[in-house]
Scaffold this motif. Structure first.
Motif, PDB file in Angstrom:
ATOM      1  N   PHE A  68      61.890  93.604  33.533  1.00 36.73           N
ATOM      2  CA  PHE A  68      63.268  93.817  33.108  1.00 36.73           C
ATOM      3  C   PHE A  68      63.332  93.717  31.588  1.00 36.73           C
ATOM      4  CE2 PHE A  68      63.196  92.198  37.382  1.00 36.73           C
ATOM      5  CZ  PHE A  68      64.051  93.056  38.043  1.00 36.73           C
ATOM      6  N   LYS A  69      63.909  94.742  30.981  1.00 40.00           N
ATOM      7  CA  LYS A  69      63.897  94.865  29.528  1.00 40.00           C
ATOM      8  C   LYS A  69      65.321  94.835  28.980  1.00 40.00           C
ATOM      9  CE  LYS A  69      60.795  97.673  27.845  1.00 40.00           C
ATOM     10  NZ  LYS A  69      59.984  98.900  27.542  1.00 40.00           N
ATOM     11  N   VAL A  70      65.491  94.071  27.908  1.00 41.13           N
ATOM     12  CA  VAL A  70      66.796  93.929  27.254  1.00 41.13           C
ATOM     13  C   VAL A  70      66.647  94.335  25.793  1.00 41.13           C
ATOM     14  CG1 VAL A  70      68.474  92.237  26.390  1.00 41.13           C
ATOM     15  CG2 VAL A  70      67.712  92.152  28.770  1.00 41.13           C
ATOM     16  N   ARG A  71      67.593  95.123  25.312  1.00 43.33           N
ATOM     17  CA  ARG A  71      67.635  95.481  23.886  1.00 43.33           C
ATOM     18  C   ARG A  71      69.012  95.126  23.333  1.00 43.33           C
ATOM     19  NH1 ARG A  71      69.307  99.753  20.678  1.00 43.33           N
ATOM     20  NH2 ARG A  71      69.878 101.034  22.499  1.00 43.33           N
ATOM     21  N   ILE A  72      69.015  94.362  22.242  1.00 45.64           N
ATOM     22  CA  ILE A  72      70.255  93.996  21.558  1.00 45.64           C
ATOM     23  C   ILE A  72      70.252  94.701  20.210  1.00 45.64           C
ATOM     24  CG2 ILE A  72      71.647  92.100  20.657  1.00 45.64           C
ATOM     25  CD1 ILE A  72      70.269  90.262  22.680  1.00 45.64           C
ATOM     26  N   PRO A  73      71.246  95.534  19.923  1.00 44.76           N
ATOM     27  CA  PRO A  73      71.214  96.351  18.704  1.00 44.76           C
ATOM     28  C   PRO A  73      71.225  95.508  17.429  1.00 44.76           C
ATOM     29  CG  PRO A  73      72.883  97.140  20.235  1.00 44.76           C
ATOM     30  CD  PRO A  73      72.420  95.816  20.751  1.00 44.76           C
ATOM     31  N   ALA A  74      70.745  96.110  16.364  1.00 46.47           N
ATOM     32  CA  ALA A  74      70.776  95.474  15.053  1.00 46.47           C
ATOM     33  C   ALA A  74      72.213  95.182  14.646  1.00 46.47           C
ATOM     34  CB  ALA A  74      70.115  96.374  14.013  1.00 46.47           C
ATOM     35  N   ALA A  75      72.407  94.100  13.916  1.00 43.54           N
ATOM     36  CA  ALA A  75      73.702  93.672  13.372  1.00 43.54           C
ATOM     37  C   ALA A  75      74.651  93.124  14.440  1.00 43.54           C
ATOM     38  CB  ALA A  75      74.389  94.793  12.594  1.00 43.54           C
ATOM     39  N   GLU A  76      74.196  93.042  15.690  1.00 47.58           N
ATOM     40  CA  GLU A  76      75.010  92.419  16.729  1.00 47.58           C
ATOM     41  C   GLU A  76      75.080  90.912  16.483  1.00 47.58           C
ATOM     42  OE1 GLU A  76      77.284  92.205  20.284  1.00 47.58           O
ATOM     43  OE2 GLU A  76      76.682  93.907  19.031  1.00 47.58           O
ATOM     44  N   SER A  77      76.243  90.324  16.720  1.00 48.40           N
ATOM     45  CA  SER A  77      76.417  88.884  16.553  1.00 48.40           C
ATOM     46  C   SER A  77      76.097  88.188  17.874  1.00 48.40           C
ATOM     47  CB  SER A  77      77.849  88.578  16.112  1.00 48.40           C
ATOM     48  OG  SER A  77      78.049  87.191  15.985  1.00 48.40           O
ATOM     49  N   TRP A  78      75.056  87.361  17.880  1.00 44.72           N
ATOM     50  CA  TRP A  78      74.677  86.634  19.090  1.00 44.72           C
ATOM     51  C   TRP A  78      73.838  85.430  18.701  1.00 44.72           C
ATOM     52  CZ3 TRP A  78      69.448  86.707  21.126  1.00 44.72           C
ATOM     53  CH2 TRP A  78      68.557  87.512  20.398  1.00 44.72           C
ATOM     54  N   THR A  79      73.660  84.495  19.622  1.00 46.78           N
ATOM     55  CA  THR A  79      72.895  83.290  19.319  1.00 46.78           C
ATOM     56  C   THR A  79      71.760  83.034  20.295  1.00 46.78           C
ATOM     57  OG1 THR A  79      74.390  81.867  20.604  1.00 46.78           O
ATOM     58  CG2 THR A  79      74.910  82.188  18.253  1.00 46.78           C
ATOM     59  N   PHE A  80      71.903  83.479  21.561  1.00 50.25           N
ATOM     60  CA  PHE A  80      70.836  83.192  22.511  1.00 50.25           C
ATOM     61  C   PHE A  80      70.731  84.287  23.561  1.00 50.25           C
ATOM     62  CE2 PHE A  80      74.313  81.948  25.185  1.00 50.25           C
ATOM     63  CZ  PHE A  80      73.843  82.067  26.489  1.00 50.25           C
ATOM     64  N   CYS A  81      69.515  84.415  24.102  1.00 51.66           N
ATOM     65  CA  CYS A  81      69.275  85.275  25.253  1.00 51.66           C
ATOM     66  C   CYS A  81      68.255  84.536  26.117  1.00 51.66           C
ATOM     67  CB  CYS A  81      68.748  86.642  24.822  1.00 51.66           C
ATOM     68  SG  CYS A  81      68.678  87.859  26.161  1.00 51.66           S
ATOM     69  N   ALA A  82      68.676  84.048  27.256  1.00 51.24           N
ATOM     70  CA  ALA A  82      67.860  83.159  28.064  1.00 51.24           C
ATOM     71  C   ALA A  82      66.991  83.903  29.072  1.00 51.24           C
ATOM     72  CB  ALA A  82      68.750  82.160  28.799  1.00 51.24           C
ATOM     73  N   GLY A  83      67.487  85.029  29.596  1.00 53.04           N
ATOM     74  CA  GLY A  83      66.754  85.757  30.623  1.00 53.04           C
ATOM     75  C   GLY A  83      67.680  86.718  31.338  1.00 53.04           C
ATOM     76  N   VAL A  84      67.347  87.046  32.581  1.00 52.49           N
ATOM     77  CA  VAL A  84      68.172  87.961  33.367  1.00 52.49           C
ATOM     78  C   VAL A  84      68.330  87.406  34.774  1.00 52.49           C
ATOM     79  CG1 VAL A  84      67.345  89.936  32.032  1.00 52.49           C
ATOM     80  CG2 VAL A  84      66.232  89.390  34.202  1.00 52.49           C
ATOM     81  N   GLU A  85      69.433  87.814  35.423  1.00 53.29           N
ATOM     82  CA  GLU A  85      69.621  87.562  36.847  1.00 53.29           C
ATOM     83  C   GLU A  85      69.364  88.880  37.561  1.00 53.29           C
ATOM     84  OE1 GLU A  85      73.568  86.102  37.143  1.00 53.29           O
ATOM     85  OE2 GLU A  85      73.059  84.094  36.410  1.00 53.29           O
TER      86      GLU A  85
END
Length: 490
Positions: free
Chosen positions: A464-481
């Motif tokens: 399972f693959k996750v991509r968060i775009p550049a300049a997005e405001s976020w602090t954590f990504c723990a995993g997926v359900e």
């Protein structure tokens, strides 16, 4: 479904039925997963040429002075308009650095030293100098310089690469500073272990050779000055600029991979069966001068830049980070000329007009300046500008370990990313046999209603693959359900 965490980055090993991942990029490890890595924010004007070494010094009043070197020049940062002033000896040019070398710097009190093997040791007095000059006492020409206790130690000597030589005790720039037998100044030749590639300083020194590592301990009052003991046989330093001192720890890259030395200890591997094989296969061994180590004193993270075999000439194009508190590696996609830990210089109200036409146009906020003395990780980018990593977050990619077994096929209905990022894209990499190359599905955006990435695929193995775009405001990504069902034995 239970949380499927993004595991430790271990590209050297298979993730078949494992808990590690082969693919993450532009994130930093956290106790609850991964967080964003900030992009660069240019801080200075451009050097006239590519940066070939840099250093920050602290004056007695606590202010910061920044130096940088190019192939034939030395420069000092103008703390008013953030341009670079030529402070080379007599405004001349030095003998050119060899292609595989960088300038190295050290500070003792008000004195800043700069060295490279093709020219004389240079010195700059922070209290009075306007340019560098030849150091007194006829020190040997050397590629590397370090401070061990109250001595300056030179290594990589042009005249004798198997030797280290140290200054007098608390005597760094006088006519007798480098006279053997005077005020404990002396040298040591090594009959085996190969060329000396550098020294990690501190209360005691760690001497790195091609095939040996030795510890030098000051013995007050003894005629030998330093007791030198071998702490490693057949394990030395591969990349001369990879040495990192992080507190009491020393890290470096050897022919055996990434290593750590604890106080009073011996080299121990930290990258074996994790990242060593991957880096060794990707590294351009003809450009080890770009394999540069730097520490981030604001955290427990250290970084090594390097040029890959596919990278552009003259630049590193990869950074591998390591959090020694969490004991986890992480890769960063950044291109630059020179990586270092450095303090930002301060600012006065009088210098605002020189920096920007208005406060609104300033790249950095006032909040950044009160902490100017605290060092942090920075680099010289491809435009020769000193830049701190304070910009918008880079595009982040994360992938889970592979799910599925040989026994049954699975139906994937999608997954829910567990992250506080607002914009997230998801996909899966799937294959039917372990010998197959995974195929990526089409990427879909996270649903604003359910928070799920809706995907449909029947396969035997899935990541399972996750991509968060550049300049997005976020602090954590723990995993997926994940939404997975077993569907048969075909």
């Amino acid at each position: 479904m239970p949380l499927l965490q993004f595991g430790e980055y271990r590209p050297d090993v298979s993730d078949y039925e494992g808990a590690t991942t082969k693919t993450i990029l532009n994130v930093i490890p956290r106790g609850d997963g991964y967080g964003p890595f900030p992009g660069e924010s240019p801080y200075t004007g451009s050097l006239p040429a590519a940066c070939r070494g840099a250093f920050y010094a602290l004056k007695s009043d606590g202010s910061v002075i920044t130096f940088a070197g190019t192939e034939t020049k030395l420069y000092k940062l103008n703390n008013t308009d953030y341009t670079w002033d030529d402070v080379s000896k007599a405004a001349g040019s030095y003998s050119s650095l060899t292609s595989n070398a960088q300038w190295r710097f050290a500070q003792t009190g008000n004195l800043v030293f700069a060295t490279q093997a093709n020219d004389l040791l240079q010195v700059f007095d922070l209290s009075s100098s306007t340019e560098f000059d030849d150091a007194l006492g006829s020190p040997p020409q050397a590629a590397y310089i370090d401070v061990v206790g109250r001595f300056i130690v030179l290594s990589g000597l042009l005249s004798n690469p198997f030797r280290i030589q140290w200054s007098g005790l608390n005597d760094f720039n006088s006519s007798n500073s480098w006279t053997s037998g005077v005020n404990s100044s002396d040298y040591q030749d090594f009959p085996d272990g190969g060329i000396v590639r550098g020294v990690a300083g501190g209360e005691f020194g760690t001497v790195f050779q091609d095939q040996a590592i030795r510890r030098m301990t000051y013995v007050p009052g003894s005629p030998i000055v330093f007791q030198i003991d071998r702490i490693s046989q057949d394990k030395g330093l591969l990349a001369p600029y990879s040495i990192i001192r992080a507190g009491e720890l020393v890290f470096f890259f050897s022919s055996h991979g990434f290593q750590k030395i604890s106080p009073g200890g011996f080299p121990e591997p930290i990258g074996r069966e994790r990242v060593d094989r991957t880096i060794q296969a990707d590294l351009d061994y003809g450009n080890l001068q770009l394999f540069i180590g730097a520490s981030d004193p604001r955290s427990s993270r250290i970084y090594w830049s390097y040029k890959s075999v596919d990278g552009q000439a003259g630049f590193y194009d990869k950074i591998i980070g390591y959090d020694f508190a969490l004991d986890r590696f992480f890769p960063i996609d950044v291109t630059g000329e020179y990586l270092l830990g450095i303090s930002q210089t301060g600012i006065t109200l009088e210098s605002l007009d020189s920096i920007s036409s208005s406060i609104d146009d300033m790249v950095l906020t006032f909040d950044a300046y009160p902490a100017s003395v605290r060092p942090e990780t920075a680099h010289f980018n491809s435009d020769h500008k000193l830049s701190f990593f304070r910009g918008d977050s880079l595009e982040a990619s994360l992938e889970t370990s592979e799910q599925g077994t040989d026994g049954r096929r699975i139906y994937v209905g999608g997954f829910r990313p567990v992250t506080d990022a607002g914009t997230v894209y998801g996909s899966i990499a799937h294959r039917d046999k372990v010998s197959d190359t995974p195929t990526d599905s089409s990427e879909v955006a996270k649903s604003s209603r359910t928070g799920k990435c809706n995907l449909r695929n029947e396969t035997r193995y899935a990541r399972f693959k996750v991509r968060i775009p550049a300049a997005e405001s976020w602090t954590f990504c723990a995993g997926v359900e994940p939404d997975i069902k077993q569907v048969g034995f075909v």
